[in-house]
Design an enzyme around this catalytic site. Structure first.
Site, PDB file in Angstrom:
ATOM      1  N   TYR A   1      35.555  41.232  30.499  1.00 29.57           N
ATOM      2  CA  TYR A   1      34.179  40.878  31.000  1.00 29.57           C
ATOM      3  C   TYR A   1      34.288  40.717  32.659  1.00 29.57           C
ATOM      4  CZ  TYR A   1      30.168  37.683  32.522  1.00 29.57           C
ATOM      5  OH  TYR A   1      29.113  37.370  32.984  1.00 29.57           O
TER       6      TYR A   1
ATOM      7  N   ASP B   1      31.920  44.501  29.043  1.00 26.06           N
ATOM      8  CA  ASP B   1      30.870  44.316  30.164  1.00 26.06           C
ATOM      9  C   ASP B   1      31.416  44.706  31.444  1.00 26.06           C
ATOM     10  OD1 ASP B   1      28.988  44.026  31.882  1.00 26.06           O
ATOM     11  OD2 ASP B   1      28.595  41.755  31.181  1.00 26.06           O
TER      12      ASP B   1
ATOM     13  N   HIS C   1      22.120  41.989  26.008  1.00 27.93           N
ATOM     14  CA  HIS C   1      22.991  43.163  26.179  1.00 27.93           C
ATOM     15  C   HIS C   1      22.899  43.710  24.659  1.00 27.93           C
ATOM     16  CE1 HIS C   1      25.590  42.803  29.828  1.00 27.93           C
ATOM     17  NE2 HIS C   1      24.806  41.749  29.809  1.00 27.93           N
TER      18      HIS C   1
END
Length: 357
Positions: free
Chosen positions: A138, A178, A276
């Site tokens: 992330y 991500d 998402h």
């Protein structure tokens, strides 16, 4: 092997239980980001899902912020795991001198729970390498003018790149998660000035690792080079998902030396539950599951809790598959020995009855 990545925007806010989600996504290795959960908030149902083991990384700086978790099927259990970029995998020699970033700054880059690394044993070596290392990431985002966060992001990406290049010497590498970078114009619904867009430092970094001379490939773009509107993140405040005004910032980045093993890559835009959507990649790669679990596996934490409860209730602990090592030969030997002993005792008892006057 199917690897799935999804920024869940709060793992406790998901409307479905984790077992259902993993089954629907068909994941062998599932990497979730932005879990927004601290260690003491993880329940047994989240940590132990039938057929999987979990590996969490928590934010040390702020409770309920950031965080990632990797779920591995029993058939994909890693031989090694780490919950940070700077933590050495088991049997790996690694210290602060291996990085160009000052030691004083490494800890701050690594205390937001933004990475889990799992290393898996290949069934057969490929080009002399016998392991596959998966990064669940992330990456930091910079929204608005926040002092120091742009530098924080660039240093995090630099640290990530150095770690990847170190591991690539001995292992194949996959980066998924991500990344908070819309790489190309095609990956953004409103890129603005094209020259300024391409010259952003984080995009230049992405170019370096995924470009023509990079060490990784973007699995989705590799198979779908011209596909437009394949976005993975939308602004919920403007209901942007309805009009598909989004960005593609979630990726499975594959070691370029394994691109011949890539079978499929998808953006699962119709799978809801977060701002998402999941992304995935399928590889023709065989993995041998480890017979022992890495120490950061969440199962160990709940095993201790159940053992304490069982002792309190004065009952013998029941076997629980979530805590057994996989295919443990010692466990099998003990079981077979116990069966032989019981059989021998029964035979002796019957013979004594036959010889009795």
């Amino acid at each position: 092997m199917k690897i799935v990545s999804w920024n869940v925007n709060g793992i406790r806010s998901l409307s479905k239980d984790m077992g259902t989600i993993l089954e629907e996504l068909g994941a062998d290795i599932a990497c979730f980001q932005e879990t927004k959960i601290s260690k003491d908030q993880v329940t047994e149902n989240l940590a132990i899902v039938h057929g999987y083991r979990s590996y969490f990384s928590y934010c040390k700086r702020k409770a309920g912020y950031s965080g990632v978790v990797t779920y591995c099927k029993n058939s994909m259990q890693p031989m090694r795991a780490a919950d940070s970029l700077t933590a050495a995998l088991q049997d790996e020699t690694l210290d602060s001198k291996d990085f160009t970033i000052p030691e004083s700054e490494l800890k701050s880059l690594d205390n937001e729970g933004r990475c889990v690394i799992t290393q898996h044993l290949l069934k057969e070596p490929i080009e002399g390498k016998s392991t596959l290392t998966v990064f669940n990431l992330y990456c930091p985002c910079v929204s608005g003018e926040v002092d120091g966060r742009e530098q924080f992001r660039l240093q995090f990406l630099q640290l990530l790149e150095e770690r990847v290049r170190q591991l690539k010497k001995t292992s194949f590498v996959i980066l998924t998660g991500d990344m908070n970078v819309a790489h190309k114009i095609i990956d953004h619904c409103d890129p603005g000035d094209e020259n300024l867009f391409a010259d952003e430092p984080h995009r230049l970094w992405f170019d370096r690792i995924v470009g023509a001379s990079g060490c990784l490939i973007d699995t989705y773009r590799h198979l779908n080079p011209q596909t437009k509107f394949a976005y993975t993140c939308w602004n919920t405040r403007t209901n942007a998902r309805q009009t598909n005004a989004g960005t593609r910032i979630d990726y499975v980045l594959l070691d370029s030396d394994l691109k011949q093993c890539l079978v499929n890559a998808e953006v699962h835009a119709k799978y809801y539950g977060s701002d998402h959507c999941p992304v995935s990649a399928c590889l023709e790669v065989g993995v041998t599951p480890s017979s022992t679990l890495p120490s950061i596996c969440s199962s160990f934490r709940f095993k201790k809790r159940q053992q304490k409860l069982t002792m309190f209730m004065m009952k013998r602990p029941a076997d629980n598959d979530a805590f057994k090592t996989l295919d443990d030969p010692q466990s099998k030997k003990k079981s077979q020995s116990s069966k032989r002993s019981k059989s021998s005792n029964l035979d002796s008892f019957l013979k004594s009855k036959e010889n009795a006057p």
